[in-house]
Design an enzyme around this catalytic site. Structure first.
Site, PDB file in Angstrom:
ATOM      1  N   ASN A 135      -7.822  -3.655  -8.950  1.00 48.33           N
ATOM      2  CA  ASN A 135      -8.713  -2.347  -8.570  1.00 48.33           C
ATOM      3  C   ASN A 135     -10.011  -2.585  -8.190  1.00 48.33           C
ATOM      4  O   ASN A 135     -10.877  -2.005  -7.517  1.00 48.33           O
ATOM      5  CB  ASN A 135      -8.472  -1.235  -9.571  1.00 48.33           C
ATOM      6  CG  ASN A 135      -7.276  -0.290  -9.164  1.00 48.33           C
ATOM      7  OD1 ASN A 135      -6.455  -0.726  -8.219  1.00 48.33           O
ATOM      8  ND2 ASN A 135      -6.803   0.396 -10.479  1.00 48.33           N
ATOM      9  N   GLY A 165      -9.123  -5.183   4.056  1.00 50.39           N
ATOM     10  CA  GLY A 165      -9.209  -6.189   2.792  1.00 50.39           C
ATOM     11  C   GLY A 165      -9.087  -5.651   1.687  1.00 50.39           C
ATOM     12  O   GLY A 165      -8.916  -6.549   0.509  1.00 50.39           O
ATOM     13  N   ALA A 166      -9.111  -4.378   1.406  1.00 48.86           N
ATOM     14  CA  ALA A 166      -8.956  -3.895   0.171  1.00 48.86           C
ATOM     15  C   ALA A 166      -7.665  -4.222  -0.904  1.00 48.86           C
ATOM     16  O   ALA A 166      -7.797  -4.487  -1.913  1.00 48.86           O
ATOM     17  CB  ALA A 166      -8.969  -2.333  -0.025  1.00 48.86           C
ATOM     18  N   GLY A 167      -6.776  -4.199   0.018  1.00 50.29           N
ATOM     19  CA  GLY A 167      -5.413  -4.383  -0.525  1.00 50.29           C
ATOM     20  C   GLY A 167      -5.408  -5.909  -0.724  1.00 50.29           C
ATOM     21  O   GLY A 167      -4.811  -6.395  -2.031  1.00 50.29           O
ATOM     22  N   ASP A 168      -5.928  -6.794  -0.049  1.00 51.21           N
ATOM     23  CA  ASP A 168      -5.971  -8.279  -0.169  1.00 51.21           C
ATOM     24  C   ASP A 168      -6.799  -8.490  -1.560  1.00 51.21           C
ATOM     25  O   ASP A 168      -6.406  -9.573  -2.234  1.00 51.21           O
ATOM     26  CB  ASP A 168      -6.662  -9.054   1.023  1.00 51.21           C
ATOM     27  CG  ASP A 168      -5.913  -8.606   2.326  1.00 51.21           C
ATOM     28  OD1 ASP A 168      -4.567  -8.295   2.203  1.00 51.21           O
ATOM     29  OD2 ASP A 168      -6.564  -8.773   3.274  1.00 51.21           O
ATOM     30  N   SER A 201       0.952  -1.297   0.075  1.00 51.66           N
ATOM     31  CA  SER A 201      -0.100  -0.051   0.175  1.00 51.66           C
ATOM     32  C   SER A 201       0.709   1.228   0.084  1.00 51.66           C
ATOM     33  O   SER A 201       2.142   1.225   0.216  1.00 51.66           O
ATOM     34  CB  SER A 201      -0.825   0.175   1.212  1.00 51.66           C
ATOM     35  OG  SER A 201       0.052   0.166   2.202  1.00 51.66           O
TER      36      SER A 201
HETATM   37  N1  LIG Z   1     -12.289   4.358  -1.373  1.00 53.10           N
HETATM   38  C1  LIG Z   1     -11.996   3.586  -2.649  1.00 53.10           C
HETATM   39  N2  LIG Z   1     -12.360   3.657  -3.744  1.00 53.10           N
HETATM   40  C2  LIG Z   1     -12.216   2.872  -4.756  1.00 53.10           C
HETATM   41  N3  LIG Z   1     -11.347   1.987  -4.692  1.00 53.10           N
HETATM   42  C3  LIG Z   1     -10.606   1.615  -3.618  1.00 53.10           C
HETATM   43  C4  LIG Z   1     -10.918   2.375  -2.504  1.00 53.10           C
HETATM   44  N4  LIG Z   1     -10.146   1.963  -1.536  1.00 53.10           N
HETATM   45  C5  LIG Z   1      -9.494   1.123  -2.024  1.00 53.10           C
HETATM   46  N5  LIG Z   1      -9.718   0.897  -3.284  1.00 53.10           N
HETATM   47  C6  LIG Z   1      -9.135  -0.213  -4.163  1.00 53.10           C
HETATM   48  O1  LIG Z   1      -8.408  -1.036  -3.408  1.00 53.10           O
HETATM   49  C7  LIG Z   1      -7.010  -0.858  -3.627  1.00 53.10           C
HETATM   50  C8  LIG Z   1      -6.266  -1.402  -2.349  1.00 53.10           C
HETATM   51  O2  LIG Z   1      -6.649  -0.220  -1.321  1.00 53.10           O
HETATM   52  P1  LIG Z   1      -5.625   0.258  -0.522  1.00 53.10           P
HETATM   53  O3  LIG Z   1      -6.242   1.030   0.361  1.00 53.10           O
HETATM   54  O4  LIG Z   1      -4.505   0.960  -1.171  1.00 53.10           O
HETATM   55  O5  LIG Z   1      -4.800  -1.136  -0.051  1.00 53.10           O
HETATM   56  P2  LIG Z   1      -4.824  -1.355   1.829  1.00 53.10           P
HETATM   57  O6  LIG Z   1      -6.151  -2.054   2.107  1.00 53.10           O
HETATM   58  O7  LIG Z   1      -3.611  -2.344   1.595  1.00 53.10           O
HETATM   59  O8  LIG Z   1      -4.448  -0.348   2.478  1.00 53.10           O
HETATM   60  C9  LIG Z   1      -6.720   0.377  -4.216  1.00 53.10           C
HETATM   61  O9  LIG Z   1      -5.644   0.294  -5.218  1.00 53.10           O
HETATM   62  C10 LIG Z   1      -7.984   0.569  -4.890  1.00 53.10           C
HETATM   63  O10 LIG Z   1      -7.939   0.092  -6.372  1.00 53.10           O
HETATM   64  O1  LIG Z   2      -7.018  -4.388   4.680  1.00 54.12           O
HETATM   65  P1  LIG Z   2      -5.814  -5.068   4.242  1.00 54.12           P
HETATM   66  O2  LIG Z   2      -4.262  -4.496   4.390  1.00 54.12           O
HETATM   67  O3  LIG Z   2      -5.878  -5.452   2.872  1.00 54.12           O
HETATM   68  O4  LIG Z   2      -5.627  -6.491   4.949  1.00 54.12           O
HETATM   69  C1  LIG Z   2      -6.146  -6.620   6.360  1.00 54.12           C
HETATM   70  C2  LIG Z   2      -4.800  -6.784   7.266  1.00 54.12           C
HETATM   71  O5  LIG Z   2      -3.948  -5.643   7.284  1.00 54.12           O
HETATM   72  C3  LIG Z   2      -5.353  -7.157   8.578  1.00 54.12           C
HETATM   73  O6  LIG Z   2      -4.223  -7.624   9.344  1.00 54.12           O
HETATM   74  C4  LIG Z   2      -6.307  -8.145   8.857  1.00 54.12           C
HETATM   75  O7  LIG Z   2      -6.565  -8.463  10.148  1.00 54.12           O
HETATM   76  C5  LIG Z   2      -7.237  -8.049   7.783  1.00 54.12           C
HETATM   77  O8  LIG Z   2      -8.055  -9.242   8.053  1.00 54.12           O
HETATM   78  C6  LIG Z   2      -7.072  -7.866   6.301  1.00 54.12           C
HETATM   79  O9  LIG Z   2      -6.514  -9.103   5.799  1.00 54.12           O
END
Ligand SMILES: Nc1ncnc2c1ncn2[C@@H]1O[C@H](COP(=O)(O)OP(=O)(O)O)[C@@H](O)[C@H]1O
Ligand SMILES: O=P([O-])([O-])O[C@@H]1[C@@H](O)[C@H](O)[C@@H](O)[C@H](O)[C@@H]1O
Length: 384
Positions: A269, A242-245, A192
């Protein structure tokens, strides 16, 4: 690596397509010291939810304790002497602004690490090292590199350390970890934007592809001699967990099906944006999934004439990329693909829904609010 000769000797049929390695966990979402929701968590659960949803075959290695409380598609290894990994996510402690931290995570308990001997002997096409609580050891990642054609790593599996008093997650520099020397042998490192500052992207991109996700801005892909921003999809965010996952699940599902990296990142995305619209582990509408699979299929047909080795990632933006983005966006916004989330009550608990099963519903969050950013309300039907 994707291009290895060992890999080329195996036909795709002999291999598991995707091997996901990381512990399931229990997530507790907190605000103002109140529990807002509880859900199955862990990158492994979010990723398998997406990969399964896209009908890509996968296998999963995960460890839990006897207290593990969610039904899951892939039976975890149960460790009688250990507890399931638990994370508490505090949304009101987060520091907004430059460092983009949307929550403070505390690891409340940690299950055993996953060791090389826990991994299957059979080769896999794509391996995903996606630990959340420190369960991926350097030797485990090395074994994955030996047994998978291409290894995808979430940096959170490598750079998290945990406060010894209250378990608060802190990040350390990637260069100071024992994983650093393995980077030239992995295919993709995903981070991220908050995590990316803990590595030297300019250095790491010489060895492997780096994908930096940036919330509602989408993501950026860096490779040895190029970089490309990938546009996001509109989302009504309720919970960023979980967005990143889910991004990584969609990205790999796209690559497995033969999409070029920029198109696969669009799929990432899309699933990231779908995930933030629900609290906890999302349930994807089956009609939406079918439309997305149809779009992926159509996209693949456009490149049937192109000669490309199954074992090579294509980084350049293919023709029609913008159109593919528009088609996926249209699939997402077409009614009735709205939020499926409902409040958890004993009457819709797993046993009583057996007659009319709703896929993955049993693993849904117990919803106690309609958004982890808002005050609690009584009902949570549909989008606000
Ligand atoms: N508010 C949002 N609106 C649209 N897409 C989102 C939003 N938040 C996350 N995403 C999508 O999910 C991906 C992962 O989100 P991100 O917040 O960067 O990861 P993490 O959960 O690891 O912090 C982003 O690259 C984007 O494509
Ligand atoms: O939000 P994200 O960074 O994609 O991923 C999250 C992890 O950072 C967190 O430790 C776990 O408890 C969540 O279930 C999810 O896997």
């Amino acid at each position: 690596m994707v291009t290895s000769t060992a890999a080329a000797h195996k036909t795709p049929q002999q291999q598991t397509r995707v091997l996901i390695v990381g512990n399931y966990c229990h997530d507790v979402l907190m605000q103002k010291d109140t529990v807002k929701a509880e859900s199955l968590g862990g990158a492994a659960s979010f990723i398998s939810n997406v990969v399964n949803g896209m009908s890509v075959s996968c296998n999963l290695v995960s460890k839990v304790g006897e207290d593990f409380k969610y039904p899951v598609d892939f039976t975890p290894i149960v460790i009688p002497t250990s507890k399931t990994t638990v994370f508490h996510a505090y949304f009101d402690l987060a520091i907004h602004g430059n460092c983009h931290q949307d929550r403070v995570l505390k690891r409340v308990s940690a299950c055993d690490p996953i060791r090389p001997s826990d991994l299957p002997d059979a080769r896999s096409k794509f391996g995903m090292a996606v630990g959340v609580g420190g369960e991926i050891l350097p030797e485990t990642l090395e074994r994955m590199i030996e047994t998978c054609d291409a290894v995808f790593v979430d940096i959170q599996a490598l750079i998290r350390v945990f406060d010894c008093v209250d378990g608060t997650v802190k990040l350390v520099k990637l260069g100071e970890t024992e994983f650093y020397s393995l980077l030239p042998r992995i295919e993709v490192l995903k981070a991220s934007s908050e995590e990316a500052v803990f590595m030297d992207v300019e250095e790491v991109r010489k060895w492997c592809c780096v994908v930096v996700t940036n919330g509602k801005e989408g993501c950026k892909v860096y490779w040895k001699d190029g970089e490309l921003g990938i546009p996001p999809f509109l989302a009504n965010q309720k919970d960023p967990t979980g967005a990143g996952d889910s991004f990584l699940g969609g990205f790999v599902a796209g690559l497995v099906q033969g999409l070029a990296v920029p198109d696969a990142a669009l799929l990432g995305n899309l699933f990231g944006s779908l995930t933030v619209e629900q609290i906890g582990l999302p349930k994807f509408d089956s009609r939406l999934l079918q439309r997305v699979k149809d779009e992926v299929q159509r996209r693949k047909m456009q490149f049937l004439h192109c000669e490309r080795s199954e074992y090579e990632l294509e980084f350049l933006k293919p023709d029609g990329h913008e159109q593919f983005h528009a088609s996926l966006g249209a699939a997402k916004s077409t009614p009735p693909f709205s939020i499926q989330a409902r409040p958890w009550t004993p009457s819709n608990s797993p046993k009583e829904t057996e007659q009319t099963p709703i896929p993955h519903y049993t693993a849904q969050a117990k919803l106690l609010a309609n958004s982890v950013y808002e005050e609690p309300i009584q009902t949570v039907e549909g989008k606000p």
